[in-house]
Design a protein around this motif. Structure first.
Motif, mmCIF file in Angstrom:
data_model
loop_
_atom_site.group_PDB
_atom_site.id
_atom_site.type_symbol
_atom_site.label_atom_id
_atom_site.label_comp_id
_atom_site.label_asym_id
_atom_site.label_seq_id
_atom_site.Cartn_x
_atom_site.Cartn_y
_atom_site.Cartn_z
ATOM 1 N N GLU A 261 -8.362 19.205 -0.404
ATOM 2 C CA GLU A 261 -8.473 17.967 0.543
ATOM 3 C C GLU A 261 -8.288 16.939 -0.452
ATOM 4 O O GLU A 261 -7.452 16.124 -0.165
ATOM 5 N N ARG A 262 -9.128 17.003 -1.421
ATOM 6 C CA ARG A 262 -9.262 15.689 -2.524
ATOM 7 C C ARG A 262 -7.801 15.515 -3.179
ATOM 8 O O ARG A 262 -7.223 14.552 -3.211
ATOM 9 N N LEU A 263 -7.362 16.899 -3.702
ATOM 10 C CA LEU A 263 -6.168 16.982 -4.319
ATOM 11 C C LEU A 263 -4.738 16.274 -3.445
ATOM 12 O O LEU A 263 -3.989 15.546 -3.862
ATOM 13 N N ALA A 264 -4.869 16.913 -2.406
ATOM 14 C CA ALA A 264 -3.762 16.487 -1.184
ATOM 15 C C ALA A 264 -3.868 14.882 -0.985
ATOM 16 O O ALA A 264 -2.898 14.273 -0.903
ATOM 17 N N LEU A 265 -5.205 14.342 -0.812
ATOM 18 C CA LEU A 265 -5.495 12.955 -0.728
ATOM 19 C C LEU A 265 -4.815 11.973 -1.975
ATOM 20 O O LEU A 265 -4.065 11.040 -1.678
ATOM 21 N N LEU A 266 -5.054 12.791 -3.072
ATOM 22 C CA LEU A 266 -4.427 12.072 -4.447
ATOM 23 C C LEU A 266 -3.032 11.836 -4.489
ATOM 24 O O LEU A 266 -2.325 10.869 -5.150
ATOM 25 N N ARG A 267 -2.311 12.940 -3.708
ATOM 26 C CA ARG A 267 -0.924 13.183 -3.741
ATOM 27 C C ARG A 267 -0.271 12.123 -2.601
ATOM 28 O O ARG A 267 0.681 11.665 -2.699
ATOM 29 N N SER A 268 -1.211 11.387 -1.841
ATOM 30 C CA SER A 268 -0.672 10.421 -0.952
ATOM 31 C C SER A 268 -0.732 9.032 -1.691
ATOM 32 O O SER A 268 -1.517 8.664 -2.595
ATOM 33 N N MET B 288 -6.582 4.281 -3.859
ATOM 34 C CA MET B 288 -7.932 4.275 -3.914
ATOM 35 C C MET B 288 -8.731 4.847 -5.228
ATOM 36 O O MET B 288 -9.603 4.489 -5.719
ATOM 37 N N ALA B 289 -7.949 6.032 -5.542
ATOM 38 C CA ALA B 289 -8.667 6.649 -6.685
ATOM 39 C C ALA B 289 -8.541 5.622 -8.097
ATOM 40 O O ALA B 289 -9.762 5.547 -8.904
ATOM 41 N N PHE C 196 -11.708 3.963 -10.574
ATOM 42 C CA PHE C 196 -11.806 3.974 -11.710
ATOM 43 C C PHE C 196 -12.002 2.676 -12.443
ATOM 44 O O PHE C 196 -12.698 2.391 -13.431
ATOM 45 N N ILE C 197 -10.850 1.661 -11.854
ATOM 46 C CA ILE C 197 -10.807 0.499 -12.614
ATOM 47 C C ILE C 197 -12.092 -0.642 -12.351
ATOM 48 O O ILE C 197 -12.498 -1.200 -13.154
ATOM 49 N N GLU C 198 -12.788 -0.484 -11.141
ATOM 50 C CA GLU C 198 -13.681 -1.184 -10.610
ATOM 51 C C GLU C 198 -13.411 -2.658 -10.991
ATOM 52 O O GLU C 198 -13.829 -3.360 -11.880
ATOM 53 N N ILE D 60 -4.444 -5.938 -8.957
ATOM 54 C CA ILE D 60 -4.435 -4.329 -9.148
ATOM 55 C C ILE D 60 -3.715 -3.722 -8.105
ATOM 56 O O ILE D 60 -3.040 -2.944 -8.033
ATOM 57 N N GLN D 61 -4.279 -4.273 -6.764
ATOM 58 C CA GLN D 61 -3.684 -3.747 -5.508
ATOM 59 C C GLN D 61 -2.316 -3.685 -5.414
ATOM 60 O O GLN D 61 -1.491 -2.704 -5.068
ATOM 61 N N GLU D 62 -1.490 -4.836 -5.900
ATOM 62 C CA GLU D 62 0.111 -5.168 -5.912
ATOM 63 C C GLU D 62 0.405 -3.971 -6.922
ATOM 64 O O GLU D 62 1.565 -3.358 -6.567
ATOM 65 N N VAL D 63 -0.054 -3.907 -8.131
ATOM 66 C CA VAL D 63 0.408 -3.049 -9.078
ATOM 67 C C VAL D 63 0.497 -1.419 -8.593
ATOM 68 O O VAL D 63 1.488 -0.729 -8.602
ATOM 69 N N LEU D 64 -0.632 -1.142 -8.108
ATOM 70 C CA LEU D 64 -0.928 0.086 -7.711
ATOM 71 C C LEU D 64 -0.079 0.466 -6.504
ATOM 72 O O LEU D 64 0.550 1.778 -6.415
ATOM 73 N N ASP D 65 0.272 -0.489 -5.470
ATOM 74 C CA ASP D 65 0.804 -0.193 -4.495
ATOM 75 C C ASP D 65 2.358 0.075 -4.919
ATOM 76 O O ASP D 65 2.995 1.337 -4.459
ATOM 77 N N SER D 66 2.833 -0.483 -5.836
ATOM 78 C CA SER D 66 4.168 -0.312 -6.373
ATOM 79 C C SER D 66 4.361 0.799 -7.216
ATOM 80 O O SER D 66 5.124 1.512 -6.759
ATOM 81 N N LEU D 67 3.310 1.286 -7.797
ATOM 82 C CA LEU D 67 3.210 2.743 -8.494
ATOM 83 C C LEU D 67 3.184 3.742 -7.564
ATOM 84 O O LEU D 67 3.932 4.715 -7.617
ATOM 85 N N ALA D 68 2.299 3.570 -6.387
ATOM 86 C CA ALA D 68 2.177 4.559 -5.317
ATOM 87 C C ALA D 68 3.612 4.754 -4.890
ATOM 88 O O ALA D 68 4.189 5.963 -4.663
ATOM 89 N N GLN D 69 4.362 3.719 -4.352
ATOM 90 C CA GLN D 69 5.589 3.939 -3.918
ATOM 91 C C GLN D 69 6.357 4.834 -4.533
ATOM 92 O O GLN D 69 7.388 5.472 -4.188
#
Length: 142
Positions: A37-44, A50-51, A55-57, A67-76
């Motif tokens: 389940e944790r791995l599946a969440l990381l794939r979303s 969130m992960a 890590f970054i804190e 950071i949120q903007e960069v990560l959202d772009s990366l995630a997409q």
């Protein structure tokens, strides 16, 4: 029939060991399920974001927003890449199945298709989401 104290003790010990083994197996299965389940969440997309945030804190809200903007772009981008990779893998598998149809006998083809269906069913259960079932291949003409 009267059992001796020694026989009763042995039976009680065997029952206790059996229950312990059953509980251990159930606990192990649950832990494995939680890992999946944790791995599946990381794939979303949200899970990946969130992960990274954990890590970054971030030190303050401004940094958190950047950071949120960069990560959202990366995630997409990553989600699009994963979808494309999945589609390419499916296409390769489909082409391999077509080639195998020419090589295998009817019994082997049926056996392979059944195993592929069982594999897909296990993956659907594991991922806990609806994946489309594999398309059944028509047997090539004799």
């Amino acid at each position: 029939m009267v059992l001796s104290v020694r026989a009763k003790s042995a039976i009680l010990l065997l029952i206790s060991v059996g229950i312990g083994m059953l509980l251990g197996a159930l606990l192990q299965a649950r832990l494995a399920e939680q890992r999946l389940e944790r791995l599946a969440l990381l794939r979303s997309e949200r899970g990946l974001t969130m992960a990274f945030e954990r890590f970054i804190e971030p030190v303050d809200e401004a940094q958190h927003q950047e950071i949120q903007e960069v990560l959202d772009s990366l995630a997409q981008s990553l989600a699009a890449h994963i979808r494309q990779n999945h589609e390419e893998s499916e296409a390769l598998l489909d082409s391999a199945m077509q080639v195998l149809h020419a090589v295998l006998n009817d019994e082997q083809i049926v056996q392979l298709e059944e195993r592929m269906e069982r594999w897909d069913e296990r993956m659907r259960l594991r991922n806990r989401r609806r994946l489309p079932p594999r398309r059944r291949r028509a047997l090539p003409p004799p």
